[in-house]
Each structure stands twice: as C-alpha cells, then as structure tokens.
Design a protein around this motif. Structure first.
Motif, mmCIF file in Angstrom:
data_model
loop_
_atom_site.group_PDB
_atom_site.id
_atom_site.type_symbol
_atom_site.label_atom_id
_atom_site.label_comp_id
_atom_site.label_asym_id
_atom_site.label_seq_id
_atom_site.Cartn_x
_atom_site.Cartn_y
_atom_site.Cartn_z
ATOM 1 N N ALA A 1 50.176 53.735 48.899
ATOM 2 C CA ALA A 1 51.032 52.575 49.138
ATOM 3 C C ALA A 1 50.528 51.336 48.417
ATOM 4 O O ALA A 1 51.250 50.341 48.304
ATOM 5 C CB ALA A 1 51.136 52.299 50.634
ATOM 6 N N THR A 2 49.281 51.390 47.919
ATOM 7 C CA THR A 2 48.714 50.223 47.237
ATOM 8 C C THR A 2 48.946 50.261 45.733
ATOM 9 O O THR A 2 48.385 49.447 45.007
ATOM 10 C CB THR A 2 47.204 50.120 47.522
ATOM 11 N N ALA A 3 49.778 51.179 45.250
ATOM 12 C CA ALA A 3 50.007 51.290 43.809
ATOM 13 C C ALA A 3 50.423 49.968 43.157
ATOM 14 O O ALA A 3 49.965 49.654 42.055
ATOM 15 C CB ALA A 3 51.035 52.378 43.521
ATOM 16 N N PRO A 4 51.291 49.134 43.786
ATOM 17 C CA PRO A 4 51.637 47.850 43.153
ATOM 18 C C PRO A 4 50.426 46.961 42.906
ATOM 19 O O PRO A 4 50.401 46.193 41.936
ATOM 20 C CB PRO A 4 52.610 47.217 44.147
ATOM 21 N N ALA A 5 49.400 47.076 43.763
ATOM 22 C CA ALA A 5 48.199 46.260 43.584
ATOM 23 C C ALA A 5 47.405 46.690 42.357
ATOM 24 O O ALA A 5 46.687 45.881 41.759
ATOM 25 C CB ALA A 5 47.316 46.332 44.835
ATOM 26 N N PHE A 6 47.520 47.958 41.966
ATOM 27 C CA PHE A 6 46.850 48.421 40.750
ATOM 28 C C PHE A 6 47.540 47.842 39.515
ATOM 29 O O PHE A 6 46.882 47.543 38.512
ATOM 30 C CB PHE A 6 46.823 49.944 40.700
ATOM 31 N N ALA A 7 48.863 47.684 39.554
ATOM 32 C CA ALA A 7 49.566 47.046 38.436
ATOM 33 C C ALA A 7 49.246 45.556 38.391
ATOM 34 O O ALA A 7 49.051 44.979 37.306
ATOM 35 C CB ALA A 7 51.068 47.267 38.578
ATOM 36 N N ARG A 8 49.151 44.908 39.562
ATOM 37 C CA ARG A 8 48.846 43.482 39.632
ATOM 38 C C ARG A 8 47.449 43.176 39.104
ATOM 39 O O ARG A 8 47.161 42.031 38.695
ATOM 40 C CB ARG A 8 48.974 43.010 41.088
ATOM 41 N N PHE A 9 46.590 44.170 39.086
ATOM 42 C CA PHE A 9 45.211 43.948 38.623
ATOM 43 C C PHE A 9 45.160 43.528 37.158
ATOM 44 O O PHE A 9 44.163 42.961 36.717
ATOM 45 C CB PHE A 9 44.376 45.213 38.841
ATOM 46 N N GLU A 10 46.209 43.770 36.396
ATOM 47 C CA GLU A 10 46.219 43.313 35.003
ATOM 48 C C GLU A 10 45.924 41.818 34.912
ATOM 49 O O GLU A 10 45.119 41.375 34.097
ATOM 50 C CB GLU A 10 47.570 43.618 34.364
ATOM 51 N N ARG A 11 46.584 41.025 35.778
ATOM 52 C CA ARG A 11 46.359 39.573 35.748
ATOM 53 C C ARG A 11 44.982 39.223 36.308
ATOM 54 O O ARG A 11 44.313 38.305 35.798
ATOM 55 C CB ARG A 11 47.440 38.842 36.546
ATOM 56 N N ASP A 12 44.550 39.921 37.349
ATOM 57 C CA ASP A 12 43.225 39.647 37.910
ATOM 58 C C ASP A 12 42.142 39.908 36.867
ATOM 59 O O ASP A 12 41.203 39.121 36.721
ATOM 60 C CB ASP A 12 43.010 40.520 39.151
ATOM 61 N N LEU A 13 42.272 41.014 36.135
ATOM 62 C CA LEU A 13 41.297 41.349 35.103
ATOM 63 C C LEU A 13 41.253 40.279 34.016
ATOM 64 O O LEU A 13 40.185 39.761 33.659
ATOM 65 C CB LEU A 13 41.637 42.707 34.493
ATOM 66 N N LEU A 14 42.420 39.944 33.485
ATOM 67 C CA LEU A 14 42.474 39.025 32.347
ATOM 68 C C LEU A 14 42.193 37.575 32.741
ATOM 69 O O LEU A 14 41.511 36.850 32.001
ATOM 70 C CB LEU A 14 43.848 39.114 31.671
ATOM 71 N N ASP A 15 42.706 37.163 33.898
ATOM 72 C CA ASP A 15 42.651 35.746 34.270
ATOM 73 C C ASP A 15 41.472 35.385 35.157
ATOM 74 O O ASP A 15 41.095 34.207 35.219
ATOM 75 C CB ASP A 15 43.941 35.342 35.000
ATOM 76 N N ASP A 16 40.894 36.381 35.845
ATOM 77 C CA ASP A 16 39.842 36.074 36.823
ATOM 78 C C ASP A 16 38.534 36.819 36.557
ATOM 79 O O ASP A 16 37.473 36.209 36.504
ATOM 80 C CB ASP A 16 40.345 36.390 38.236
ATOM 81 N N VAL A 17 38.600 38.146 36.384
ATOM 82 C CA VAL A 17 37.379 38.932 36.210
ATOM 83 C C VAL A 17 36.664 38.566 34.909
ATOM 84 O O VAL A 17 35.468 38.234 34.913
ATOM 85 C CB VAL A 17 37.694 40.446 36.235
ATOM 86 N N ILE A 18 37.368 38.636 33.805
ATOM 87 C CA ILE A 18 36.716 38.364 32.515
ATOM 88 C C ILE A 18 36.169 36.940 32.450
ATOM 89 O O ILE A 18 35.001 36.740 32.056
ATOM 90 C CB ILE A 18 37.666 38.674 31.350
ATOM 91 N N PRO A 19 36.933 35.910 32.829
ATOM 92 C CA PRO A 19 36.341 34.565 32.823
ATOM 93 C C PRO A 19 35.121 34.439 33.729
ATOM 94 O O PRO A 19 34.157 33.736 33.379
ATOM 95 C CB PRO A 19 37.492 33.678 33.312
ATOM 96 N N ALA A 20 35.135 35.101 34.895
ATOM 97 C CA ALA A 20 33.985 35.023 35.794
ATOM 98 C C ALA A 20 32.745 35.650 35.164
ATOM 99 O O ALA A 20 31.637 35.106 35.272
ATOM 100 C CB ALA A 20 34.310 35.708 37.122
ATOM 101 N N ILE A 21 32.916 36.784 34.509
ATOM 102 C CA ILE A 21 31.781 37.442 33.844
ATOM 103 C C ILE A 21 31.261 36.586 32.701
ATOM 104 O O ILE A 21 30.039 36.411 32.527
ATOM 105 C CB ILE A 21 32.198 38.846 33.338
ATOM 106 N N GLU A 22 32.160 36.034 31.919
ATOM 107 C CA GLU A 22 31.736 35.250 30.753
ATOM 108 C C GLU A 22 31.104 33.920 31.167
ATOM 109 O O GLU A 22 30.326 33.346 30.397
ATOM 110 C CB GLU A 22 32.911 35.059 29.813
ATOM 111 N N ALA A 23 31.422 33.436 32.373
ATOM 112 C CA ALA A 23 30.787 32.220 32.871
ATOM 113 C C ALA A 23 29.398 32.500 33.445
ATOM 114 O O ALA A 23 28.502 31.651 33.344
ATOM 115 C CB ALA A 23 31.666 31.569 33.946
ATOM 116 N N ARG A 24 29.200 33.692 34.004
ATOM 117 C CA ARG A 24 27.938 34.007 34.685
ATOM 118 C C ARG A 24 26.908 34.634 33.755
ATOM 119 O O ARG A 24 25.703 34.414 33.906
ATOM 120 C CB ARG A 24 28.213 34.951 35.865
#
Length: 291
Positions: A149-172
């Motif tokens: 039932a969480t499949a939509p959250a896996f598609a939404r992760f595209e924005r989390d990866l690009l907008d949140d995860v990568i910037p957080a890693i590159e800042a730390r």
C-alpha cells in the motif's frame, strides 16, 4: 492467505522468507531464457564477502536530515571509506532498498561496508561514500503492515532524493557535486526507482544500476522514449537472476536498449530474487564506478 502474502514478499522484498522451492510467486512470470541471458562476470573469488582484519576499515553511521518533501526528519545509513579525508571530494553511490526494507536493509543482508573495504584495499574500487536512504517517502516510513500500500511513497521518493537527500549529504560530507561523481543503484523496488529516476535525470547521475528491478519499473518505451538520456551515462547496468520470476522486466529494458543501440551491461547469473544476487551485483557494480 498467509502463504500468498509470503510469496508476495519474495517477489518484491529484499528479505525472502523460507518457502518450498516450487512455490510460485503471484507477482512473477514464467521464466523464458534467451541466448544472451547469461553472466557478464564470473563468480567472485573465495573470501570476497568476508571481513578482513589486516586492512583499513570504513565507517557506518546513521545520519538524520530534514525532508521538505515528506515534512519530517528522516534517516539514512552512510558508509565513509577507510582513511576518510574531509578535505577530499569523494564520489557518492546512492543505494536503494526493496519494498520490504528500509535504510538498514543493505547493511543487514549484504554488508556493503565489508565489500567496499575489501575492494578498496585491493585497489579494485575507488574510495567512495555509499548512502543508503529510506525510499519510502511518507511520515511513517517503517516497513510494516501492508507494504504494498506504500507504493506511492516509493514514487514520491524521487523528490526526496533529489531535493533533500543529496543536498543533505553534500552539506555534511565533502563530496563531488558533478553528475560523474554520483551513482544510483537499487534492488527490486529500488531497482525500479533507480531506472525511473536515473534515466529521467541524466544531468544528476552518470552511473546507474538496476538489480532485479520490480514491476514499479516504467514500461520500456516510457522509460526510454529514445536513446538520448541513456547515451549520456558512463555506465548503465542491468542484472537479474536467471531463476527470478521478475526476469522479464529487466529483459524488456535490455531489449529496448538493444533496439536503441545503447551500450549497457547485461548480467544474468544463476540466482533468484535474493540476497546472493544483490550482494554479487554490488560487488561487480562497485568496481566499475567513477573510473
């Protein structure tokens, strides 16, 4: 019903429960092998996945970050290589889990820190940072209840990866910020995410690896409307076990790439939809990166 649920997990999860070998998974198809469905690499030599005392070791740490996409504080497991130097810019591999997993799944069944320590010590892999985020982009991101039932959250992760995860890693961490300094790979559901996101953003990733990609993978013609995006990559890796009922998904992407004349690795060893396949994938894939 209980057996059906176990079979569904086998089909799409990174953790396969024990079951009779002849029990089919409802989300699988009959396996039809083609002439080129064979291993691209030999099996690893003995001892490849065992910890070694006489070498330097990297570090695993849990890192928190604020996700604007989800609206919560989230977690990701990060490997930094032996002798990590905060003044050196490292390339980064973003490594995604399956539908039944989370940010700890890769470490639990494949021990990427052991594989990378060994490969780096032997000069067979470039020192790199490996980021294992949670690909379920929703406030309750634990793998419990009806994980399908969480499949939509896996598609939404595209924005989390690009907008949140990568910037957080590159800042730390001190990382490379060019496309050739970023790789994206994943298993099963994470393999589908990798192909969907990576091929849509060749400006962000130059190295892509889909391991046993699941049915969330876009249809080949939609995934690859033309050759332009794929031909920008330094490496496009597709793999799936010859005993895996999801093989036809990767076969379809492979056939599409062939029709477009796109160079890629096609690796089909004698494994199922299982940890042995994905650990071996990571072993071979990591050796190709950032060279």
């Amino acid at each position: 019903m209980k057996r059906l649920w176990c079979c569904l997990l086998v089909a799409l999860s990174g953790v396969a429960p024990a079951q009779p070998a002849d029990t089919p998974a409802p989300l699988s198809w009959p396996i039809e092998l083609h002439a080129d469905d064979r291993p691209a690499f030999p099996p690893p030599a003995a001892g490849w996945n065992r910890p070694r005392d006489a070498i330097a070791h990297g570090r695993l740490e849990m890192v928190d970050y604020d996700s604007r996409t989800v609206g919560t504080r989230r977690h990701m497991l990060v490997y930094t290589p032996p002798h990590y130097d905060p003044q050196r810019a490292y390339p980064v591999l973003y490594l995604l889990h399956g539908i039944g997993g989370d940010e700890t799944e890769w470490q639990r069944f494949a021990a990427p820190e052991v594989l990378l320590d060994n490969l780096i010590a032997d000069g067979r892999a470039v020192p790199m940072i490996v980021v294992m985020p949670n690909g379920r982009a929703q406030p309750d991101d634990r793998a419990r209840g009806n994980v399908f039932a969480t499949a939509p959250a896996f598609a939404r992760f595209e924005r989390d990866l690009l907008d949140d995860v990568i910037p957080a890693i590159e800042a730390r961490f001190h990382t490379r910020t060019d496309r050739e300094g970023r790789a994206l790979a994943g298993l099963s559901m994470g393999g589908g995410q990798t192909l969907n996101f990576g091929l849509a953003h060749p400006d962000r990733f130059a190295w892509i690896g889909g391991f046993s990609s699941a049915p969330n993978t876009r249809a080949p013609a939609e995934l690859l409307p033309d050759a332009e995006a794929a031909k920008q990559l330094r490496l496009l890796w597709l793999s799936c076990g010859s005993l895996d009922g999801l093989l036809r998904i990767s076969q379809g992407v492979h056939a599409r790439l062939q029709s477009l004349g796109v160079p890629h690795v096609w690796h089909v060893p004698a494994h199922g939809h299982d940890a042995a396949q994905w650990q071996e994938d990571l072993y071979h894939f990591a050796q190709q990166l950032f060279r």
